[in-house]
Design an enzyme around this catalytic site. Structure first.
Site, PDB file in Angstrom:
ATOM      1  N   GLU A 273     -31.762 -67.407 -83.870  1.00  0.00           N
ATOM      2  CA  GLU A 273     -32.247 -65.946 -84.519  1.00  0.00           C
ATOM      3  C   GLU A 273     -31.354 -64.763 -83.909  1.00  0.00           C
ATOM      4  OE1 GLU A 273     -36.348 -66.782 -83.607  1.00  0.00           O
ATOM      5  OE2 GLU A 273     -36.659 -66.137 -85.893  1.00  0.00           O
TER       6      GLU A 273
ATOM      7  N   GLY B 181     -35.623 -68.345 -81.079  1.00  0.00           N
ATOM      8  CA  GLY B 181     -35.127 -66.770 -80.990  1.00  0.00           C
ATOM      9  C   GLY B 181     -33.541 -66.761 -80.479  1.00  0.00           C
TER      10      GLY B 181
ATOM     11  N   ALA C  95     -37.310 -67.745 -77.469  1.00  0.00           N
ATOM     12  CA  ALA C  95     -37.895 -66.706 -76.935  1.00  0.00           C
ATOM     13  C   ALA C  95     -38.797 -67.403 -75.584  1.00  0.00           C
ATOM     14  CB  ALA C  95     -39.216 -66.198 -77.850  1.00  0.00           C
TER      15      ALA C  95
ATOM     16  N   GLU D 149     -39.682 -73.808 -83.326  1.00  0.00           N
ATOM     17  CA  GLU D 149     -41.019 -73.260 -83.035  1.00  0.00           C
ATOM     18  C   GLU D 149     -42.047 -74.146 -83.681  1.00  0.00           C
ATOM     19  OE1 GLU D 149     -38.546 -71.615 -84.321  1.00  0.00           O
ATOM     20  OE2 GLU D 149     -37.934 -69.677 -83.564  1.00  0.00           O
TER      21      GLU D 149
HETATM   22  N1  CAA Z   1     -38.847 -70.351 -72.467  1.00  0.00           N
HETATM   23  C1  CAA Z   1     -38.808 -70.497 -71.275  1.00  0.00           C
HETATM   24  N2  CAA Z   1     -38.562 -71.278 -70.396  1.00  0.00           N
HETATM   25  C2  CAA Z   1     -37.455 -72.244 -71.132  1.00  0.00           C
HETATM   26  C3  CAA Z   1     -37.278 -72.336 -72.260  1.00  0.00           C
HETATM   27  C4  CAA Z   1     -37.947 -71.313 -73.337  1.00  0.00           C
HETATM   28  N3  CAA Z   1     -37.833 -71.088 -74.551  1.00  0.00           N
HETATM   29  N4  CAA Z   1     -36.285 -73.120 -72.897  1.00  0.00           N
HETATM   30  C5  CAA Z   1     -36.030 -74.031 -71.589  1.00  0.00           C
HETATM   31  N5  CAA Z   1     -36.710 -73.133 -70.498  1.00  0.00           N
HETATM   32  C6  CAA Z   1     -36.764 -73.492 -69.285  1.00  0.00           C
HETATM   33  C7  CAA Z   1     -37.489 -74.913 -68.846  1.00  0.00           C
HETATM   34  O1  CAA Z   1     -38.811 -74.517 -68.677  1.00  0.00           O
HETATM   35  C8  CAA Z   1     -36.861 -75.029 -67.559  1.00  0.00           C
HETATM   36  O2  CAA Z   1     -37.619 -74.522 -66.604  1.00  0.00           O
HETATM   37  P1  CAA Z   1     -38.015 -75.215 -65.336  1.00  0.00           P
HETATM   38  O3  CAA Z   1     -36.877 -75.728 -64.473  1.00  0.00           O
HETATM   39  O4  CAA Z   1     -38.637 -74.220 -64.484  1.00  0.00           O
HETATM   40  O5  CAA Z   1     -39.116 -76.318 -65.702  1.00  0.00           O
HETATM   41  C9  CAA Z   1     -35.475 -74.768 -67.637  1.00  0.00           C
HETATM   42  O6  CAA Z   1     -35.553 -73.790 -68.789  1.00  0.00           O
HETATM   43  C10 CAA Z   1     -34.669 -75.667 -68.141  1.00  0.00           C
HETATM   44  O7  CAA Z   1     -35.020 -76.634 -69.311  1.00  0.00           O
HETATM   45  P2  CAA Z   1     -35.288 -77.992 -69.516  1.00  0.00           P
HETATM   46  O8  CAA Z   1     -35.595 -78.592 -68.052  1.00  0.00           O
HETATM   47  O9  CAA Z   1     -36.281 -78.188 -70.662  1.00  0.00           O
HETATM   48  O10 CAA Z   1     -33.813 -78.362 -69.993  1.00  0.00           O
HETATM   49  P3  CAA Z   1     -33.339 -79.668 -70.965  1.00  0.00           P
HETATM   50  O11 CAA Z   1     -32.017 -79.754 -70.904  1.00  0.00           O
HETATM   51  O12 CAA Z   1     -34.329 -80.980 -70.454  1.00  0.00           O
HETATM   52  O13 CAA Z   1     -33.849 -79.331 -72.534  1.00  0.00           O
HETATM   53  C11 CAA Z   1     -34.190 -77.710 -74.047  1.00  0.00           C
HETATM   54  C12 CAA Z   1     -33.341 -78.510 -73.079  1.00  0.00           C
HETATM   55  C13 CAA Z   1     -33.993 -79.011 -75.334  1.00  0.00           C
HETATM   56  C14 CAA Z   1     -33.527 -76.538 -74.859  1.00  0.00           C
HETATM   57  C15 CAA Z   1     -35.383 -77.708 -73.965  1.00  0.00           C
HETATM   58  O14 CAA Z   1     -35.448 -76.638 -72.720  1.00  0.00           O
HETATM   59  C16 CAA Z   1     -36.218 -76.925 -74.922  1.00  0.00           C
HETATM   60  O15 CAA Z   1     -36.983 -77.621 -75.915  1.00  0.00           O
HETATM   61  N6  CAA Z   1     -36.538 -75.699 -74.651  1.00  0.00           N
HETATM   62  C17 CAA Z   1     -37.479 -74.928 -75.737  1.00  0.00           C
HETATM   63  C18 CAA Z   1     -36.849 -74.839 -76.998  1.00  0.00           C
HETATM   64  C19 CAA Z   1     -38.008 -73.985 -77.824  1.00  0.00           C
HETATM   65  O16 CAA Z   1     -38.880 -74.577 -78.308  1.00  0.00           O
HETATM   66  N7  CAA Z   1     -37.536 -72.802 -78.231  1.00  0.00           N
HETATM   67  C20 CAA Z   1     -38.046 -72.007 -79.209  1.00  0.00           C
HETATM   68  C21 CAA Z   1     -38.928 -70.963 -78.518  1.00  0.00           C
HETATM   69  S1  CAA Z   1     -40.322 -70.219 -79.566  1.00  0.00           S
HETATM   70  C22 CAA Z   1     -39.206 -68.788 -80.200  1.00  0.00           C
HETATM   71  O17 CAA Z   1     -38.263 -68.646 -80.012  1.00  0.00           O
HETATM   72  C23 CAA Z   1     -40.018 -67.857 -81.279  1.00  0.00           C
HETATM   73  C24 CAA Z   1     -39.302 -66.837 -81.960  1.00  0.00           C
HETATM   74  O18 CAA Z   1     -38.648 -67.375 -82.878  1.00  0.00           O
HETATM   75  C25 CAA Z   1     -39.322 -65.346 -81.484  1.00  0.00           C
END
Ligand code: CAA
Length: 258
Positions: A112, A109, A65, A132
């Site tokens: 999911e 998400g 998400a 999460e």
């Molecule tokens: N939401 C918003 N933006 C996201 C994102 C997310 N879930 N995942 C990645 N991005 C964005 C980053 O902020 C970044 O944007 P900027 O360049 O503007 O900073 C861009 O995508 C590239 O990401 P990274 O620089 O972080 O890329 P990386 O290769 O270093 O890392 C990753 C990749 C490990 C996937 C890392 O991006 C990450 O940990 N992302 C979040 C994963 C996460 O926590 N997901 C769960 C979300 S909550 C949820 O999903 C709730 C639910 O169940 C409904």
């Protein structure tokens, strides 16, 4: 129709939906989920489309998400903003089979979303996780339930509590994905499997999907009864007559969805 967050194409009887927010690793925001619901509903209403492939990019199926969109929300706002639930319902109500073709990250998400599809084909680069917990929350699109049903309590609990990712190989071993495919062949293979499904009677594929999904909702006796009724019902279709006649006449069947 053009979408801001999706690329939608058709290949004969297969509908292809690519998540397309490359700058955010296909993070699921409200607009993307709304568009996804619309695209799936359109394919589902189109008799020509008999299977759907949902995919992302080489780096990410979807990284979860959209954290930036969610971060300032209050609980009442989240409660009223129903788009996560509506996104799930849009996939659940799609009767056409949906294959998730997952390369790279399928997190939160994103994992999911893949699990909401009928089955997952994974590239060898795929990584699945419910991180999460690192954000101070828990999965919100069914992860605690569907991951547990797919891989069992031990692995689901570890992943949800620690945020550990699963590789494609572990995901296959654990029953989360049906097969692992070299990344450069993932989309071709997913489209080939989808084309094979699209060749079947759409009545039978819809019935098979409903019956398998019923296994998650009911007990064995009721599930087997449900299956039997669908099985009987298919004998009212032209496709059943055609399928069995084609077998006996040693030719390929021509299914017309009637
Ligand atoms: N939401 C918003 N933006 C996201 C994102 C997310 N879930 N995942 C990645 N991005 C964005 C980053 O902020 C970044 O944007 P900027 O360049 O503007 O900073 C861009 O995508 C590239 O990401 P990274 O620089 O972080 O890329 P990386 O290769 O270093 O890392 C990753 C990749 C490990 C996937 C890392 O991006 C990450 O940990 N992302 C979040 C994963 C996460 O926590 N997901 C769960 C979300 S909550 C949820 O999903 C709730 C639910 O169940 C409904």
């Amino acid at each position: 129709m053009a979408y801001a967050n999706l690329i939608v194409e058709t290949r004969d009887h297969v509908g292809l939906v690519k998540l397309n927010r490359p700058d955010a690793l296909n993070a699921l925001n409200q607009d993307l989920l709304t568009e996804l619901g619309e695209a799936l509903a359109k394919f589902d209403a189109d008799d020509k489309i008999r299977c759907i492939v949902l995919t992302g990019s080489a780096k990410a199926f979807a990284a979860g998400a959209d954290i930036k969109e969610m971060s300032d929300k209050t609980a009442p706002e989240m409660f009223k903003l129903d788009f996560f639930a509506e996104g799930c319902r849009a996939i659940e109500r799609t009767r056409t089979p949906i294959i998730a073709a997952v390369a790279g990250y399928a997190l939160g998400g994103g994992c999911e979303l893949a699990m909401l599809c009928d089955f997952i084909l994974a590239a060898d680069t795929a990584k699945f996780g419910q991180p999460e917990i690192n954000l101070g929350v828990i999965p919100g699109m069914g992860g605690t339930q569907r991951l547990t049903l797919a891989v069992g309590k031990a692995k689901a609990m570890e992943m949800c509590l620690s945020g550990r990712f699963m590789t494609a190989e572990e995901a296959e071993r654990s029953g989360l994905v049906s097969r692992v495919i070299p990344a450069d062949k993932l989309l071709d293979e997913a489209l080939a499997v989808a084309a094979k499904i699209a060749d079947k009677s759409p009545l039978a594929t819809m019935a098979a999907k409903e019956a398998v999904n019923r296994a998650f909702e009911t007990n064995l006796t009721e599930g087997v009864m449900f299956e039997r009724r669908l099985f009987h019902g298919l004998f009212a279709s032209e496709d059943q007559k055609e399928g069995m006649a084609a077998f006996i006449e040693k030719r390929e069947p021509q299914f017309r969805g009637r």
